[in-house]
Design an enzyme around this catalytic site. Structure first.
Site, PDB file in Angstrom:
ATOM      1  N   TYR A  96      -1.972  -0.514  10.179  1.00  0.00           N
ATOM      2  CA  TYR A  96      -2.061  -0.973   8.792  1.00  0.00           C
ATOM      3  C   TYR A  96      -0.817  -0.559   8.011  1.00  0.00           C
ATOM      4  CZ  TYR A  96      -3.721  -1.298   3.964  1.00  0.00           C
ATOM      5  OH  TYR A  96      -3.846  -1.578   2.626  1.00  0.00           O
TER       6      TYR A  96
ATOM      7  N   SER B   7       0.854  -1.196   0.000  1.00  0.00           N
ATOM      8  CA  SER B   7       0.000   0.000   0.000  1.00  0.00           C
ATOM      9  C   SER B   7       0.880   1.232   0.000  1.00  0.00           C
ATOM     10  CB  SER B   7      -0.902   0.025   1.240  1.00  0.00           C
ATOM     11  OG  SER B   7      -1.536   1.290   1.377  1.00  0.00           O
TER      12      SER B   7
END
Length: 243
Positions: free
Chosen positions: A152, A139
């Site tokens: 995350y 990501s």
């Protein structure tokens, strides 16, 4: 990718679905590893109705034993595993001071350990067969900090590091491992969460990625057209870093 079997974890919705469809369009047989049976079955039906090949393998990747069993099931059904896309993931968003131990453990079990365990199981089959390709979904959050998803972001930074380490270990076996780091993707879940307009405004293109924008890059990295990229994590961000 004709006669190739590619595993996609988390292939039952969102980006995973787009990757499955892209692989099938390229001629691959897609093995959809999912915990969501309805989602996996829907993607398999979508592919087969268009004349493609796909099958679902239902289970949980959060223990090493279960991850290995799922991969072995694919190998038994298909005869060989040519590629793997580690797309399964969870996207928790919490202020950094509110992240609980349970939040950390669950995120890690899916986003890092699950990815690792599936990869290790797939690599064993690829080594026996003479090679393969793996793509890990990281990501853009691994590369740029954000205060509402620190755990995350940390997990996806771990994915970037794992991609390098695993790639270095198995490149001599003709197994090319790479990653992609997307920015915001216009999946149904992301649209419902409401953060895409703010993120899109920070990109040079002024929009979030469509799932297919990312899937097309993944399909290339999983194909034999990728002959020399290894250990890389490609940012697919619409110009997020230059805007």
């Amino acid at each position: 990718m004709k006669d190739h079997t590619i595993i996609v974890t988390g292939g039952g919705s969102g980006l995973g679905r787009a990757i499955c469809l892209g692989l099938a369009d390229a001629g691959a047989q897609v093995a959809v590893i999912e915990i969501d049976k309805a989602g996996a079955d829907a993607v398999v039906a979508e592919i087969t109705q268009k004349g493609g090949k796909a099958f679902a393998v239902i289970g949980d990747i959060t223990t090493r034993a279960s991850a290995k069993a799922l991969v072995d099931e694919v190998a038994t059904a298909a005869g060989r595993i040519h590629g793997l896309c580690n797309c399964a993931g969870v996207y928790p968003r919490k202020p950094i001071l509110d992240i609980s131990d349970a939040d950390w453990d669950f995120s890690f079990s899916v986003n890092v350990r699950g990815l690792y365990d599936v990869s290790v199981a797939a690599i064993a089959h690829m080594q026996q067969a003479g090679g393969g390709r793996i793509v890990n979904i990281a990501s853009i959050d691994a590369l740029k900090a954000h205060p509402k998803n620190a755990h995350y972001a940390a997990m996806k930074a771990a994915v970037v590091s794992l991609t390098k380490s695993m790639a270095l270990a198995v490149a001599p076996d003709n197994i090319l491992i790479n990653g992609v780091a997307p920015a915001g993707i216009a999946t149904e879940k992301a649209k419902a969460a409401g953060f895409l307009p703010e993120l899109a405004a920070q990109t040079a293109l002024g929009r979030a990625a469509e799932p297919e924008d990312v899937a097309d890059v993944v399909v290339f990295l999983l194909s034999e057209k990728n002959r020399y990229m290894v250990g890389e994590t490609v940012a697919i961000s619409g110009g997020y870093f230059i805007a």
